[in-house]
Design a protein around this motif. Structure first.
Motif, PDB file in Angstrom:
ATOM      1  N   ARG A  93       0.826  -1.209   0.000  1.00  0.00           N
ATOM      2  CA  ARG A  93       0.000   0.000   0.000  1.00  0.00           C
ATOM      3  C   ARG A  93       0.857   1.256   0.000  1.00  0.00           C
ATOM      4  N   ARG A  94       2.045   1.166   0.587  1.00  0.00           N
ATOM      5  CA  ARG A  94       2.950   2.311   0.593  1.00  0.00           C
ATOM      6  C   ARG A  94       3.703   2.457  -0.726  1.00  0.00           C
ATOM      7  N   LEU A  95       4.079   1.339  -1.331  1.00  0.00           N
ATOM      8  CA  LEU A  95       4.982   1.396  -2.470  1.00  0.00           C
ATOM      9  C   LEU A  95       4.282   1.380  -3.827  1.00  0.00           C
ATOM     10  N   LEU A  96       3.236   0.598  -3.985  1.00  0.00           N
ATOM     11  CA  LEU A  96       2.656   0.394  -5.298  1.00  0.00           C
ATOM     12  C   LEU A  96       1.932   1.604  -5.895  1.00  0.00           C
ATOM     13  N   PRO A  97       1.144   2.377  -5.121  1.00  0.00           N
ATOM     14  CA  PRO A  97       0.395   3.466  -5.768  1.00  0.00           C
ATOM     15  C   PRO A  97       1.265   4.437  -6.561  1.00  0.00           C
ATOM     16  N   ALA A  98       2.335   4.942  -5.955  1.00  0.00           N
ATOM     17  CA  ALA A  98       3.216   5.862  -6.683  1.00  0.00           C
ATOM     18  C   ALA A  98       3.865   5.158  -7.870  1.00  0.00           C
ATOM     19  N   MET A  99       4.247   3.914  -7.681  1.00  0.00           N
ATOM     20  CA  MET A  99       4.844   3.140  -8.769  1.00  0.00           C
ATOM     21  C   MET A  99       3.868   3.012  -9.934  1.00  0.00           C
ATOM     22  N   VAL A 100       2.614   2.690  -9.644  1.00  0.00           N
ATOM     23  CA  VAL A 100       1.614   2.529 -10.696  1.00  0.00           C
ATOM     24  C   VAL A 100       1.428   3.831 -11.465  1.00  0.00           C
ATOM     25  N   VAL A 101       1.384   4.943 -10.756  1.00  0.00           N
ATOM     26  CA  VAL A 101       1.203   6.240 -11.413  1.00  0.00           C
ATOM     27  C   VAL A 101       2.364   6.537 -12.359  1.00  0.00           C
ATOM     28  N   VAL A 102       3.585   6.325 -11.904  1.00  0.00           N
ATOM     29  CA  VAL A 102       4.756   6.609 -12.745  1.00  0.00           C
ATOM     30  C   VAL A 102       4.819   5.642 -13.925  1.00  0.00           C
ATOM     31  N   LEU A 103       4.555   4.368 -13.688  1.00  0.00           N
ATOM     32  CA  LEU A 103       4.580   3.404 -14.788  1.00  0.00           C
ATOM     33  C   LEU A 103       3.527   3.749 -15.839  1.00  0.00           C
ATOM     34  N   PHE A 336       9.431  13.000   0.250  1.00  0.00           N
ATOM     35  CA  PHE A 336       8.979  12.582  -1.078  1.00  0.00           C
ATOM     36  C   PHE A 336      10.149  12.138  -1.958  1.00  0.00           C
ATOM     37  N   ALA A 337      11.200  11.634  -1.297  1.00  0.00           N
ATOM     38  CA  ALA A 337      12.357  11.135  -2.036  1.00  0.00           C
ATOM     39  C   ALA A 337      11.995   9.937  -2.914  1.00  0.00           C
ATOM     40  N   TYR A 338      11.104   9.086  -2.425  1.00  0.00           N
ATOM     41  CA  TYR A 338      10.688   7.920  -3.202  1.00  0.00           C
ATOM     42  C   TYR A 338      10.078   8.341  -4.529  1.00  0.00           C
ATOM     43  N   TYR A 341      12.680   9.793  -6.831  1.00  0.00           N
ATOM     44  CA  TYR A 341      13.486   8.741  -7.460  1.00  0.00           C
ATOM     45  C   TYR A 341      12.728   8.116  -8.633  1.00  0.00           C
ATOM     46  N   LEU A 342      11.438   7.869  -8.443  1.00  0.00           N
ATOM     47  CA  LEU A 342      10.643   7.268  -9.504  1.00  0.00           C
ATOM     48  C   LEU A 342      10.564   8.162 -10.744  1.00  0.00           C
ATOM     49  N   TRP A 343      10.416   9.468 -10.547  1.00  0.00           N
ATOM     50  CA  TRP A 343      10.135  10.373 -11.657  1.00  0.00           C
ATOM     51  C   TRP A 343      11.368  10.831 -12.422  1.00  0.00           C
ATOM     52  N   HIS A 344      12.494  11.060 -11.735  1.00  0.00           N
ATOM     53  CA  HIS A 344      13.576  11.790 -12.401  1.00  0.00           C
ATOM     54  C   HIS A 344      14.170  11.038 -13.587  1.00  0.00           C
ATOM     55  N   TRP A 345      14.279   9.729 -13.481  1.00  0.00           N
ATOM     56  CA  TRP A 345      14.955   8.964 -14.526  1.00  0.00           C
ATOM     57  C   TRP A 345      14.164   8.931 -15.835  1.00  0.00           C
ATOM     58  N   LEU A 375       6.469  16.972  -9.912  1.00  0.00           N
ATOM     59  CA  LEU A 375       5.711  15.727 -10.038  1.00  0.00           C
ATOM     60  C   LEU A 375       5.845  14.860  -8.787  1.00  0.00           C
ATOM     61  N   ALA A 376       7.030  14.854  -8.186  1.00  0.00           N
ATOM     62  CA  ALA A 376       7.225  14.070  -6.964  1.00  0.00           C
ATOM     63  C   ALA A 376       6.395  14.640  -5.826  1.00  0.00           C
ATOM     64  N   PHE A 377       6.385  15.960  -5.693  1.00  0.00           N
ATOM     65  CA  PHE A 377       5.594  16.604  -4.637  1.00  0.00           C
ATOM     66  C   PHE A 377       4.107  16.291  -4.820  1.00  0.00           C
ATOM     67  N   ALA A 378       3.628  16.395  -6.074  1.00  0.00           N
ATOM     68  CA  ALA A 378       2.217  16.115  -6.338  1.00  0.00           C
ATOM     69  C   ALA A 378       1.891  14.647  -6.067  1.00  0.00           C
ATOM     70  N   THR A 379       2.764  13.745  -6.497  1.00  0.00           N
ATOM     71  CA  THR A 379       2.521  12.317  -6.272  1.00  0.00           C
ATOM     72  C   THR A 379       2.488  11.997  -4.788  1.00  0.00           C
ATOM     73  N   HIS A 380       3.401  12.600  -4.041  1.00  0.00           N
ATOM     74  CA  HIS A 380       3.454  12.341  -2.599  1.00  0.00           C
ATOM     75  C   HIS A 380       2.178  12.792  -1.908  1.00  0.00           C
ATOM     76  N   HIS A 381       1.720  14.000  -2.214  1.00  0.00           N
ATOM     77  CA  HIS A 381       0.574  14.565  -1.490  1.00  0.00           C
ATOM     78  C   HIS A 381      -0.776  14.107  -2.040  1.00  0.00           C
ATOM     79  N   LEU A 382      -0.836  13.770  -3.324  1.00  0.00           N
ATOM     80  CA  LEU A 382      -2.121  13.388  -3.906  1.00  0.00           C
ATOM     81  C   LEU A 382      -2.330  11.879  -3.973  1.00  0.00           C
ATOM     82  N   VAL A 383      -1.241  11.122  -3.927  1.00  0.00           N
ATOM     83  CA  VAL A 383      -1.364   9.664  -4.056  1.00  0.00           C
ATOM     84  C   VAL A 383      -0.867   8.942  -2.813  1.00  0.00           C
ATOM     85  N   GLU A 384       0.368   9.224  -2.392  1.00  0.00           N
ATOM     86  CA  GLU A 384       0.961   8.475  -1.284  1.00  0.00           C
ATOM     87  C   GLU A 384       0.278   8.769   0.047  1.00  0.00           C
TER      88      GLU A 384
END
Length: 734
Positions: A93-103, A336-338, A341-345, A375-384
């Motif tokens: 629940r902590r890891l997958l939502p942000a991953m799904v959004v980036v993928l 929101f380091a996670y 990390y997902l977005w920058h690459w 994008l990381a800030f938005a993902t952290h606050h809106l998804v994570e």
């Protein structure tokens, strides 16, 4: 690699945090480690964007992950059951939502920006990332020369998340098993009443047992990683077992940290040393070539030093460095380091692909960082954040409040809105995940159905090389193989398992041509010798000679002390080559067929001294050598590209090719050194591959390359007549 804030090893409730910088009791939540996350991800991003190097931040994250996760598991184990299923649900629940959004964003961007020939590779890596086996996918891609993508994948960085996910599962099952066994021990009265067991207690016994197990596995893992650096570093870099010692170092630290008591000056020294080493690590070593071997002790030790420096102290009593790491801005970055990390690459890779450049400049690098941060800030606050706690239906919460506190039923609109937001976010992410999984599986299915080797083509419609050598008429006909068929239209030894891959030291031989013939040509070297087999197969059948292959991926025959492949040591190549040369001296084929040139980094082609040394070794055994000049490699600004990607992106046979002067030097570079070897016979069939001024990617309606530098089997077959003309005066067999 996950940098999300999973359970903190020293906090009783990781979701209940004190304000950054506030005095807290020893053993409470450590904001300095959140800050360390922020510093580490900043270094990862900066080194990826501007230096193109490994910073060591991933290794710091692995240590922190082992520290965090082990601490949480041990606290649960000390109190009873570890709760395997609950922990898995909570971690996902902590890891997958942000991953799904980036993928999902990567998949959509790939459809919009990349040719359809790239979609299947993106789909494969999306599934590998989603199910946490991306590291093995990349390791196998490195091992399979023909599967390697010509450009860097926008999902390549997620290998480290897969390593961490696999280590989370291993740690969870390991701690749960030890805790279960110890609970059974407590129920056996004779052992439970032993003075040592009673004195240690459940918690002490659990920590001691885990420390022994972790230490043993970590030592074995470190030895494995050390050996892998010198034997198969390409695989070693992604190998979970080779990486295991890094999170286990953090796990061991979580087990012993409660008993650490260091004097103030020692803590200060450890903290300053740790932060300095982490900051400089990317310049001290080239991690891609040596991690996770002994060189990885540099970032790992630095992370351990910073953890120990702040262990068991109030925030106000921690070293200066740890207090700085615990300040609000750095802690906020770490939170929101996670997502960062997902977005920058993928943003970096898509940008470089669109600009056709290898590095980002100062200004465009800053733009990439800003976009990644937003994008990381938005993902952290809106998804994570909305999904940190398990979603509960709003109606159920209302009914519960009605039963327990009817007077407060309408007093919590904010809480109800939060529940609704959490529920809607969960539904939205789930829908995106289902669509993502469905689309990637469909892509894979469609690609598998279309990719296949092409059979014998009608030479009147598909003259191939004859269009160049014999000026054959080229009628209007669709290109074959198509862009979908091309990846499977490969040379026969790869198809037949007759080429040693990067992880195979053994010499594999197979016979083509006429297996019953008495005359033999030995085709020796790497895949660029291999892609002539379809042509030699036809000639062997026609003129009755055997073709025996001695091939290894990424390994031209060598006598070098330290052979390299893609900048990495390839010691198996040396041992394999030595055995092949000795076997050739014993088996004595009539001729040894091998490549004698390779592309030069400065344009054109070259004959390295190592190749000449091989000729000497073969000459010492009185072997006759046929040295074939290598065919052009597709490169622009030093970046290799696939013909099928260029064609699928709207290019044509000419602009997807390259000038002949870029690929081939005016003179065959093998001629001067070969002149002193009377047993060396040079051939150069490139007039059957390139026009006088240009090397196109389609000739005579046949696609020349199935990737960025290997001939399709179809075009190789069309080269048989020209190759036969070049070989006839040398062999004198027809």
């Amino acid at each position: 690699m996950s940098i999300s804030s999973t359970d903190h090893p020293t906090a009783p409730d990781s979701d209940r945090k004190a304000a950054p910088g506030a005095p807290v009791r020893p053993g409470a939540y450590r904001h300095d480690l959140d800050g360390l996350r922020g510093v580490a991800i900043a270094l990862v991003v900066a080194f990826h964007i501007w230096a193109g190097r490994v910073s060591g931040g991933v290794d710091v994250f692995l240590v922190l992950s082992g520290f965090f996760f082990t601490g949480m598991l041990v606290r649960r184990g000390e109190g009873g059951s570890v709760g395997v299923l609950a922990t898995v649900r909570r971690t996902l629940r902590r890891l997958l939502p942000a991953m799904v959004v980036v993928l999902a964003a990567v998949v959509v961007t790939a459809v919009l920006l990349l040719p359809h020939t790239r979609w299947s590779g993106i789909a494969s890596q999306t599934l590998a990332s989603l199910f946490y086996y991306q590291n093995w996918y990349l390791a196998l891609s490195w091992s399979d020369y023909l599967a390697a993508d010509p450009s860097v994948s926008p999902l390549q960085h997620l290998w480290s998340m897969s390593v961490q996910g696999q280590m989370y599962l291993a740690l969870l099952l390991g701690v749960a098993l030890v805790a279960f066994v110890l609970r059974r021990v407590e129920s056996w009265k004779p052992l439970a009443e032993h003075p040592f067991v009673r004195r240690a207690g459940r918690g002490g016994l659990l920590r001691l047992t885990l420390a022994v197990v972790f230490a043993a596995v970590a030592i074995a893992s470190f030895r494995h990683a050390t050996e892998g650096v010198s034997t198969q570093q390409g695989w070693n870099y992604y190998d979970t077992y080779a990486r295991a010692w890094e999170p286990l170092a953090g796990g061991l630290l979580a087990l012993v940290a409660p008993w650490v008591r260091l004097p103030g000056p020692t803590r200060e020294a450890l903290a300053w040393m740790g932060i300095a080493v982490i900051g400089c690590c990317g310049w001290l070593v080239n991690g891609a070539l040596v991690f996770p071997g002994p060189a990885a002790l540099i970032p790992v030790s630095a992370a351990v030093a910073l953890i120990l420096a702040g262990a068991g102290r109030d925030t106000a009593a921690q070293p200066v460095v740890n207090r700085l790491l615990a300040t609000a801005p750095i802690v906020q970055l770490g939170s929101f380091a996670y997502a960062l990390y997902l977005w920058h690459w993928p943003i970096l890779i898509f940008y470089l692909g669109e600009q056709h450049q290898r590095r980002a400049g100062a200004l465009d690098g800053l733009v990439i960082i800003v976009v990644s941060l937003v994008l990381a800030f938005a993902t952290h606050h809106l998804v994570e954040e909305p999904l940190r706690e398990r979603s509960k239906p709003v109606a159920a919460r209302v009914r519960r409040r009605a039963r327990t506190a009817p007077g407060r039923l309408l007093s919590g609109p904010v809480r109800l809105l939060a529940d609704r937001r959490r529920l809607l976010t969960g539904i939205a992410v789930s829908i995106v995940g289902v669509l993502l999984l469905g689309s990637t599986v469909a892509w894979q299915w469609d690609n598998s159905a279309k990719a296949h080797a092409v059979g014998q083509l009608d030479p009147t419609k598909y003259p191939g090389a004859a269009a160049l050598t014999d000026h054959a008429l080229v009628p209007r006909a669709p290109m074959r193989p198509t862009t979908e068929e091309a990846p499977a239209d490969i040379a026969y030894p790869t198809r037949d398992g007759c080429i040693s891959d990067f992880d195979t030291r053994a010499v594999i031989t197979c016979t083509y041509g006429d297996p019953n013939a008495h005359r033999t040509i030995a085709v020796v070297g790497n895949s660029h010798a291999e892609h002539w087999i379809p042509a030699l197969q036809l000639l062997g059948e026609q003129y009755r000679f055997r073709v025996v292959v001695y091939l290894k991926m990424g390994c031209p025959l060598t006598v070098a002390e330290e052979p390299m492949y893609k900048g990495q040591q390839n010691p198996d190549c040396k041992d394999w080559s030595a055995e092949v040369i000795d076997r050739l001296g014993v088996e004595r084929p009539d001729f040894v067929f091998t490549t004698v040139t390779r592309p030069s980094d400065n344009g054109g082609d070259e004959t390295p001294q190592d190749y000449v040394d091989v000729w000497s070794a073969l000459s010492d055994r009185n072997l006759q050598i046929i040295g074939i000049r290598d065919t052009p490699w597709l490169r622009r600004n030093g970046i290799r590209y696939r013909a099928i990607d260029c064609l699928a992106g709207g290019g044509d046979r000419i602009n997807c090719g390259l000038d002949r002067s870029e690929a081939l030097s005016p003179q065959n570079p093998a001629e001067p050194p070969a002149s002193v070897f009377p047993n060396m016979h040079l051939i150069d069939p490139n007039d059957a591959v390139c026009e006088p001024q240009h090397c196109a990617v389609v000739e005579g309606n046949i696609l020349v390359y199935h990737d960025e530098h290997h001939l399709t089997a179809s075009y190789s077959r069309s080269l048989a007549p020209e190759l036969g003309r070049e070989l006839r005066p040398i062999l004198d067999w027809w």
